[in-house]
Design an enzyme around this catalytic site. Structure first.
Site, PDB file in Angstrom:
ATOM      1  N   GLY A 201      -6.069  -2.354   3.534  1.00 41.80           N
ATOM      2  CA  GLY A 201      -7.047  -2.210   2.446  1.00 41.80           C
ATOM      3  C   GLY A 201      -8.465  -2.119   2.969  1.00 41.80           C
TER       4      GLY A 201
ATOM      5  CG  ASP B 284       1.024   2.893  -0.650  1.00 49.72           C
ATOM      6  OD1 ASP B 284       0.980   3.044   0.590  1.00 49.72           O
ATOM      7  OD2 ASP B 284       0.269   2.107  -1.253  1.00 49.72           O
TER       8      ASP B 284
ATOM      9  CG  HIS C   4      -0.107   2.742   4.923  1.00 49.76           C
ATOM     10  ND1 HIS C   4      -0.458   1.459   4.583  1.00 49.76           N
ATOM     11  CD2 HIS C   4      -0.820   3.051   6.027  1.00 49.76           C
ATOM     12  CE1 HIS C   4      -1.369   1.006   5.447  1.00 49.76           C
ATOM     13  NE2 HIS C   4      -1.603   1.965   6.334  1.00 49.76           N
TER      14      HIS C   4
ATOM     15  CD  GLU D  49      -8.913   2.814   8.597  1.00 46.84           C
ATOM     16  OE1 GLU D  49      -8.497   1.706   8.237  1.00 46.84           O
ATOM     17  OE2 GLU D  49      -8.420   3.892   8.199  1.00 46.84           O
TER      18      GLU D  49
ATOM     19  CG  HIS E  94      -5.048  -1.462   8.486  1.00 48.50           C
ATOM     20  ND1 HIS E  94      -3.799  -1.920   8.223  1.00 48.50           N
ATOM     21  CD2 HIS E  94      -5.024  -0.117   8.279  1.00 48.50           C
ATOM     22  CE1 HIS E  94      -3.029  -0.889   7.869  1.00 48.50           C
ATOM     23  NE2 HIS E  94      -3.743   0.213   7.893  1.00 48.50           N
TER      24      HIS E  94
ATOM     25  CG  ASP F 216      -3.119   5.656   8.266  1.00 52.37           C
ATOM     26  OD1 ASP F 216      -2.509   4.600   8.008  1.00 52.37           O
ATOM     27  OD2 ASP F 216      -4.362   5.758   8.135  1.00 52.37           O
TER      28      ASP F 216
HETATM   29 ZN   LIG Z   1      -3.136   2.268   7.769  1.00 53.90          ZN
END
Ligand SMILES: [Zn+2]
Length: 363
Positions: free
Chosen positions: A180, A26, A24, A210, A207, A288
């Protein structure tokens, strides 16, 4: 014996050609860049001291849930609202990956999270793509961008983001993702965005498994048509679905450190990585969030080798699984794979002798 010793050595794992398919933007800034951008832009960070900032940004053992883990992103996003900032970070991510001998990276982000200053989705996306190009030209690493819809944001927004991914197909965007908080925000609510993606022959990942159980993975695959699964950690709770994932060669984007930090597993030995690998599932290793998880791709390989007792053959196969799982057009993927196969052959041959180089499996 010798191969085990060499394999434990970070230098060998660093020199292995690798992919990072789940990173990611950010969550993967350099720490110094957070500070630089805050200063340049006059953004007030929530704490003054370097140590306190590190504690907020880098998830330690205290981070107990995915929701808590996601809090660090409020800070990084506060300095990622201008195209120039986003461009810089995209370039630095590619440069950092190149140092770990990553040959192909797919960087994901949700443009909607970068609009606090009123920038358009296109301005943000163009900046990311330019930054990836900057990094690629400098390092030779091949790059792709993945646009993320967000589970907790109105599904209509996901449709807009999916349309953006379609418009940029073949122009730097390689796929769509849904990211998210997973719990209470089912993927099937965003099915229209995935229809837009699939009907336009664009790749997608999601995603799943998780923050929630295998039902979430089932939705990602059967409602949303996901071609890969982000994490999939809880897939083993549904053996039938697991067999389907294996049979269909649906890759899992495994992120070991991240799974530890979000409290999904207590210790790495509890992670089903080895179990999936032994079944033949196409597992890939990914970072990640290099800043928030304080990791890099070599470290993820090192953790896998140490905790799951991987052999030389295993490590090479897992690296190749990464290239096989890339969202690249087939001719490009084959060219990259052939290069990597040859290179790993000579790398392993040099280190351990020709007789130890196994043929690459077809699956
Ligand atoms: Zn992720």
């Amino acid at each position: 014996m010798q191969s085990r010793m060499m394999l434990d050595h970070a230098d060998f794992l660093r020199s292995l050609p690798k992919t990072d398919l789940h990173i990611h933007l950010d969550g993967s800034m350099r720490f110094q860049t957070v500070k630089d951008l805050a200063k340049e832009q006059g953004v007030a960070l929530p704490v003054d001291s370097e140590n306190d900032l590190k504690k907020k940004l880098v998830c330690g053992d205290a981070c107990e849930s995915l929701e808590e883990y996601l809090e660090a992103f409020d800070i990084t996003l506060s300095v990622l609202q201008e195209p120039e900032a986003v461009r810089r970070v995209a370039r630095e991510i590619v440069e950092d990956a190149a140092k770990e001998n990553v040959r192909y990276i797919e960087v994901r982000f949700s443009p909607i999270l970068h609009q606090q200053h009123g920038r358009s989705l296109v301005e943000i996306l163009d900046a990311v793509l330019t930054g990836l190009d900057d990094g690629s030209r400098k390092t030779g690493v091949e790059t792709g961008a993945i646009i993320c819809g967000m589970r907790h944001i109105d599904p209509k927004v996901s449709v807009n983001l999916a349309e953006l991914a379609v418009a940029y197909k073949g122009k730097g965007v390689v796929a769509f993702d849904l990211a998210g908080a997973e719990k209470n925000y089912p993927a099937k609510d965003h099915v229209e965005a995935f229809y837009t993606i699939l009907n336009n022959n664009v790749n997608c990942t999601c995603h799943a498994g998780e923050g929630f159980g295998p039902q979430s993975i089932r939705q990602a695959i059967h409602y949303c048509g996901a071609h890969r699964i982000g994490h999939g950690t809880r897939l083993k709770e549904d053996p039938d679905l697991m067999a389907y994932v294996n049979d269909r060669r649906i890759p899992l984007e495994i992120c070991l450190t991240s799974n530890m930090q979000t409290g999904l597993i207590d210790k790495l030995e509890d992670h089903p990585f080895r179990f999936y690998y032994d079944l033949g599932i196409r597992v890939t290793l990914n970072t990640d969030n290099t800043l928030v998880s304080a990791t890099n791709i070599t470290r993820e390989y090192q953790l896998a080798v140490e905790h799951f007792h991987l052999s030389l053959v295993d490590v090479r196969r897992i690296a190749i699984y990464g290239f096989k799982s890339a969202f690249l057009p087939l001719p490009k993927k084959v060219a990259l794979l052939e290069r990597v196969v040859r290179e790993t052959e000579s790398l392993i041959g040099d280190a351990f002798g020709e007789e130890l180089v196994p043929p690459v499996d077809q699956y």
